[in-house]
Design an enzyme around this catalytic site. Structure first.
Site, PDB file in Angstrom:
ATOM      1  N   SER A  59       0.864  -1.181   0.000  1.00 39.12           N
ATOM      2  CA  SER A  59       0.000   0.000   0.000  1.00 39.12           C
ATOM      3  C   SER A  59       0.895   1.223   0.000  1.00 39.12           C
ATOM      4  O   SER A  59       1.769   1.357   0.862  1.00 39.12           O
ATOM      5  CB  SER A  59      -0.908   0.029   1.237  1.00 39.12           C
ATOM      6  OG  SER A  59      -2.042  -0.782   1.058  1.00 39.12           O
ATOM      7  N   ARG A  73       4.691 -11.740   1.865  1.00 35.56           N
ATOM      8  CA  ARG A  73       3.752 -11.924   0.750  1.00 35.56           C
ATOM      9  C   ARG A  73       4.488 -12.083  -0.572  1.00 35.56           C
ATOM     10  O   ARG A  73       4.004 -12.772  -1.472  1.00 35.56           O
ATOM     11  CB  ARG A  73       2.760 -10.764   0.717  1.00 35.56           C
ATOM     12  CG  ARG A  73       1.843 -10.789   1.941  1.00 35.56           C
ATOM     13  CD  ARG A  73       0.701  -9.812   1.868  1.00 35.56           C
ATOM     14  NE  ARG A  73      -0.127  -9.914   3.076  1.00 35.56           N
ATOM     15  CZ  ARG A  73      -1.233  -9.212   3.296  1.00 35.56           C
ATOM     16  NH1 ARG A  73      -1.645  -8.339   2.379  1.00 35.56           N
ATOM     17  NH2 ARG A  73      -1.924  -9.360   4.412  1.00 35.56           N
TER      18      ARG A  73
END
Length: 427
Positions: free
Chosen positions: A352, A391
């Site tokens: 993000s 991730r």
């Protein structure tokens, strides 16, 4: 925090902007408190002037040989009243501060409307989705079959939502972190920093985690209140807290590898499988500290820098603009980068990238000296993951899996793997 002048000069516009988030601003309550503050401030100034006038009169009367007892009593009474009114003013000021602290940031004009992530808008996508001549597995099954992802032992050590990595998989995780740091510091102009993994209340207030999101933090003992950092954003951004940065030092671009600790309050039952949503995970964080007029361009640069990592790893991804209802409270605008995960058959967030404009800077009292006016003004701050290492590891495992359960090492990571080209295969 928001600029107080906006609230006093264009309250309706502020309320309309906040309503896009679904935030209901009590304008009537704010106006009432602000009016009371103004009234008390006028009364305080009047009482101070009266007390000063009477105090001077005592001196004159004393010099003239007059009786000053009545004047003394009057000054004392004024002092007592002034103390009470000052206390009231302080109380009202505290309530106004609480209101201000609880307000989210104003959204940028180009943030799309919408209540949740279903209204996020795709900006671009890159890369071809992988094709397999076998049924692809998710990272949890692959890692367990390799004997290199041990969730059971992690649960014995610390409980659920932790992981133990072994052997080549642990090295692949480390390789990702080293690769990301090298790209960002050697090619993108970031200065690497090593920062504390604990933060105090002031630091977490500055970047917006406190007081609203305390339940998502892990508190630790010690003198005062300390918390494990939820992201490297907290220590990196707070490096300019309570300071005035000279114009010639800007922009400041910082990168750091840190562990991150989150309680994931409220997410019970969500993404419980494998390593996707953990209490402890690693990130390479990117922070920009810039002049206000440069923050929009810096936001695009920051996002592009994070994208480079996925391009070098040859992973398919897309970039989306978060809608009003899905944008974090401190952000004015956020891009999410979502990587393709074959095991879930969908794109999932891996970074993000947010522009906070002056919101965090006001909370931190972080300013820059405008070279044209010579006056200190709030900085603009931005941050994003460049990218989340756990991730990224998931994405590599799932996208580079082979039919026999081994995992190919991406070309970009081979220099960091000591000759290992296949995790779980021949080196």
């Amino acid at each position: 925090m928001l600029d107080p002048r906006l609230l006093r000069n264009d309250l309706d516009a502020v309320a309309r902007n906040l309503a896009r988030r679904g935030f209901v601003f009590d304008r009537g309550g704010f106006l009432k408190l602000d009016a009371e503050r103004k009234r008390l401030q006028v009364e305080v100034e009047s009482l101070r002037q009266q007390r000063n006038t009477r105090s001077k009169a005592i001196g004159k009367a004393k010099a003239a040989g007059e009786d000053i007892e009545a004047l003394r009593k009057e000054v004392g009474a004024l002092g007592d009243k002034l103390t009470k009114v000052e206390d009231s003013l302080s109380s009202v000021g505290g309530m106004l501060d609480e209101v201000m602290r609880g307000l989210p940031n104003l959204l940028a004009d180009d943030v799309p409307d919408g209540a949740d992530d279903t209204a996020n808008v795709e900006v671009r996508r890159r890369g071809e989705l992988p094709e397999f001549d076998f049924e692809p597995k998710d990272h949890a099954d692959l890692g367990a079959a390799l004997g290199m992802l041990d969730l059971e032992s992690a649960t014995k050590l610390a409980g659920s939502r932790f992981a133990v990595l072994h052997g080549e998989l642990a090295r692949l995780h480390r390789a990702l972190i080293q690769f990301m740091l090298d790209v960002h510091t050697q090619e993108h102009g970031y200065a690497e920093a090593y920062v504390p993994y604990l933060a105090n209340e002031n630091a977490l207030f500055g970047t917006g985690q406190l007081p609203k999101f305390e339940e998502d933090l892990f508190a630790v003992g010690g003198d005062g209140r300390y918390f494990l950092i939820p992201t490297g954003e907290v220590p990196l951004t707070n490096l300019v807290r309570e300071s005035i940065v000279e114009a010639d030092r800007l922009p400041i671009k910082l990168a750091a590898h840190t562990p991150c600790f989150r309680s994931e309050a409220g997410s019970y039952g969500k993404d419980m499988r494998g390593m996707f949503r953990q209490h402890q995970f690693e990130k390479v964080e990117l922070v920009h500290i810039v002049r206000p007029e440069d923050s929009r361009a810096a936001h695009e640069e920051l996002t592009a820098n994070a994208e480079v990592i996925l391009k070098r790893l040859d992973l398919a991804y897309r970039v989306v603009t978060l809608c009003a209802g899905d944008t974090g409270a401190a952000a004015a605008k956020t891009y999410d980068i979502e990587v393709w995960l074959p095991g879930q058959n969908r794109y999932r967030e891996i970074s993000s990238c947010s522009n906070f404009e002056a919101y965090q800077a006001r909370r931190m009292r972080a300013r820059w000296r405008n070279s044209e006016t010579g006056r200190p003004e709030p900085l603009h701050t931005l941050n994003g993951s460049g990218v989340a290492a756990g991730r990224a590891l998931i994405a590599v495992i799932e996208n580079y899996q082979q039919a026999d359960g081994s995992v190919l090492v991406p070309d970009a990571l081979k220099p960091y793997m000591g000759g290992c080209e296949v995790v779980g295969g021949n080196t």
